[in-house]
Design an enzyme around this catalytic site. Structure first.
Site, mmCIF file in Angstrom:
data_model
loop_
_atom_site.group_PDB
_atom_site.id
_atom_site.type_symbol
_atom_site.label_atom_id
_atom_site.label_comp_id
_atom_site.label_asym_id
_atom_site.label_seq_id
_atom_site.Cartn_x
_atom_site.Cartn_y
_atom_site.Cartn_z
ATOM 1 N N ILE A 141 -36.840 24.224 -8.634
ATOM 2 C CA ILE A 141 -36.717 25.552 -9.251
ATOM 3 C C ILE A 141 -35.662 26.375 -8.522
ATOM 4 O O ILE A 141 -34.827 27.038 -9.145
ATOM 5 C CB ILE A 141 -38.082 26.276 -9.262
ATOM 6 N N LYS A 146 -32.243 25.471 -9.654
ATOM 7 C CA LYS A 146 -31.934 26.026 -10.974
ATOM 8 C C LYS A 146 -31.594 27.519 -10.873
ATOM 9 O O LYS A 146 -30.623 27.991 -11.479
ATOM 10 C CB LYS A 146 -33.121 25.817 -11.928
ATOM 11 N N VAL A 183 -41.030 24.922 -18.746
ATOM 12 C CA VAL A 183 -42.304 24.781 -18.047
ATOM 13 C C VAL A 183 -42.098 23.701 -16.991
ATOM 14 O O VAL A 183 -41.841 22.539 -17.328
ATOM 15 C CB VAL A 183 -43.436 24.383 -19.008
ATOM 16 N N GLN A 184 -42.162 24.089 -15.726
ATOM 17 C CA GLN A 184 -41.919 23.122 -14.654
ATOM 18 C C GLN A 184 -43.102 22.162 -14.547
ATOM 19 O O GLN A 184 -44.242 22.588 -14.394
ATOM 20 C CB GLN A 184 -41.717 23.873 -13.329
ATOM 21 N N ASP A 210 -35.494 22.514 -22.339
ATOM 22 C CA ASP A 210 -35.807 21.235 -21.693
ATOM 23 C C ASP A 210 -36.000 20.120 -22.727
ATOM 24 O O ASP A 210 -36.076 18.944 -22.358
ATOM 25 C CB ASP A 210 -37.093 21.377 -20.868
ATOM 26 N N ARG A 224 -39.803 4.777 -19.317
ATOM 27 C CA ARG A 224 -39.996 5.301 -20.678
ATOM 28 C C ARG A 224 -40.670 6.664 -20.642
ATOM 29 O O ARG A 224 -41.459 7.008 -21.518
ATOM 30 C CB ARG A 224 -40.808 4.300 -21.515
ATOM 31 N N GLY A 259 -26.119 12.868 -7.409
ATOM 32 C CA GLY A 259 -25.540 12.420 -8.670
ATOM 33 C C GLY A 259 -26.205 13.091 -9.861
ATOM 34 O O GLY A 259 -25.763 14.136 -10.351
#
Lengths: 303, 303
Positions: free
Chosen positions: A27, A30, A73-74, A99, A147, A248
């Protein structure tokens, strides 16, 4: 940029439940990136004692707030109470779901309606990294390991709709080295430290490593170091291009979040408020993409 | 069954736009099957002069009709006016979307929430056919040819979440014979007559053919015959199991539609109207599955 955009400011809100150390780290990355490029990013933390109803209520309140253009929503939700993460991510307004985790956006992405949906930031960033290599995706054999909703599943979709032949591998795949050996493009989101070995790789493959794993390391003050899902030392001997961990996919994910937040704000603002699109849109978009590239570490050519 | 179900009748509505001969054929197969097992199936045909707004309005009206538990929009839409099929299939209420084509249902399926969504009837039927072979899917190499919303894309999802390693091939795949040769389980929805040749197959593979193609045949009164996407004569020499065309996936698709219509009606009815679930639910479900198996042609073991 500030001059052109007077009266216009993209708003991003990160909703967190609880206080996980790794979430706090992501967070703050960000929020820092947002501050650097002029996005008004807020962090709303609910206590780990919050109930699911309280979290849902917060999401609905933020959905209705016109100053918030993107809502994250984290995950994972760190609560002492039972939580259904699907129910909560699906409560995010599809128009603010930067997201791309709601099932409406996932449905569009998985069925090829890429122009009409939000794409999760990590796979979106992976595609940008692959584009930067100059290797064309169409007709190539791509292999995705994992997946998950955040990495593997949407990565499959993006590669498929870029016309790669895509194989998805996972924990139940019995012949992983053989599958990996066929990959022109390999994206790994398995969550297992240094699982993919260099000797598995096809010579010259593009290797994108989404793993973030902590392994013990006595030489470090913290007692551990961060590695990816790919064994970098051996893989970089064989890959044509490879992303390092850390540095990366992680920063690229943040850059993609910034870009999508800008874009959604502009789309919304220009459609409903401003009298004209065109040049302004292009100007801001270019600035955002340039900002994104500041976060993009150069991909290293293999030995 | 009628005795137990007095006062309870599943309702299915097929909405058609225009008058395509192939659509008419598929719709009458659905209506016939529904009549056989006690589903109240209706066919609403709008003229090919209908506008998109008129089609959308019909969908909304049907969404609100409590006697209709399942709503199918027959594709393709045969209209002289511009139509956005996505917009129309997404207007179907997710609770009545027995074809599983809305992006909400596709999103859940693609991300593995299989218990909480409608699964498109053709891939659902293919999975049932694969189950009938007794070959376990987990850990196997599955290859899907095609990525359509109705067949290929959801087929990939179902095989993946049954723990197969899945490769999706399509028109841009350069090495199709080689890809097919790796398949323990092969599902073909490519729309190209007899494209897959027997000599491509892995010995003993399970081959599920979703193709319906008309090719010229002078020996037939109609001047053509129906073949699949797999060259049956050569493939049946090598496959362990193979579905014929016509007669394999087609009738199974209809059977699956009947089953899902029953199930959604029961879920709805038992949740909101009837005082108890349990035995009645199981009884009806068993009857439905038995009905389904009446439509299932025996899979033939290969030579």
């Amino acid at each position: 940029m500030r001059r052109v955009l007077s009266g216009f400011r993209p708003g991003l809100l990160v909703l967190q439940v609880g206080d996980r150390a790794d979430s706090n780290l992501y967070i703050s990355a960000k929020l820092r990136a947002a501050a650097q490029i002029g996005i008004d990013a807020k962090h709303l933390r609910l206590p780990s004692s919050a109930t699911q109803d309280q979290v849902l209520q917060s999401v609905l309140t933020i959905n209705a707030d016109p100053a918030v253009h993107g809502l994250i929503v984290q995950l994972p939700l760190d609560s002492v109470n039972p939580m259904d993460p699907e129910r909560i991510t699906n409560a995010v307004s599809p128009e603010k779901d930067v997201d791309g985790l709601s099932c409406i956006n996932a449905g569009k992405l998985s069925r090829g309606d890429l122009k009409d949906c939000f794409i999760p930031c990590t796979p979106n960033g992976c595609m940008e990294l692959i584009r930067q290599t100059g290797v064309s995706v169409a007709g190539k054999q791509a292999v995705v390991i994992g997946r998950s909703k955040i990495v593997g599943a949407p990565m499959h979709d993006l590669l498929l709709w870029s016309n790669a032949t895509v194989t998805t591998c996972h924990s139940k795949t019995p012949d992983l080295p053989e599958q990996v050996g066929r990959a022109d493009i390999l994206v790994v989101g398995a969550g297992r430290a240094e699982m993919v070995r260099g000797e598995w790789l096809k010579e010259g493959a593009v290797v994108i490593d989404c793993g973030i794993n902590h392994i013990p390391d006595e030489r470090k003050l913290s007692g551990h170091r961060v590695v990816g899902d790919v064994h970098f030392a051996s893989a970089s001997q064989r890959a044509g291009f490879i992303t390092p961990v850390p540095g990366g996919v992680g920063p690229m994910t943040v850059a993609m979040l910034m870009e999508v937040t800008f874009t959604v704000t502009l789309t919304f603002t220009l459609t409903f408020t401003l009298p004209c699109r065109g040049n302004l849109y292009l100007f801001v978009l270019q600035n955002t993409v340039q900002s994104a590239h500041r976060f993009l570490l150069k991909i290293q050519a293999g030995g």
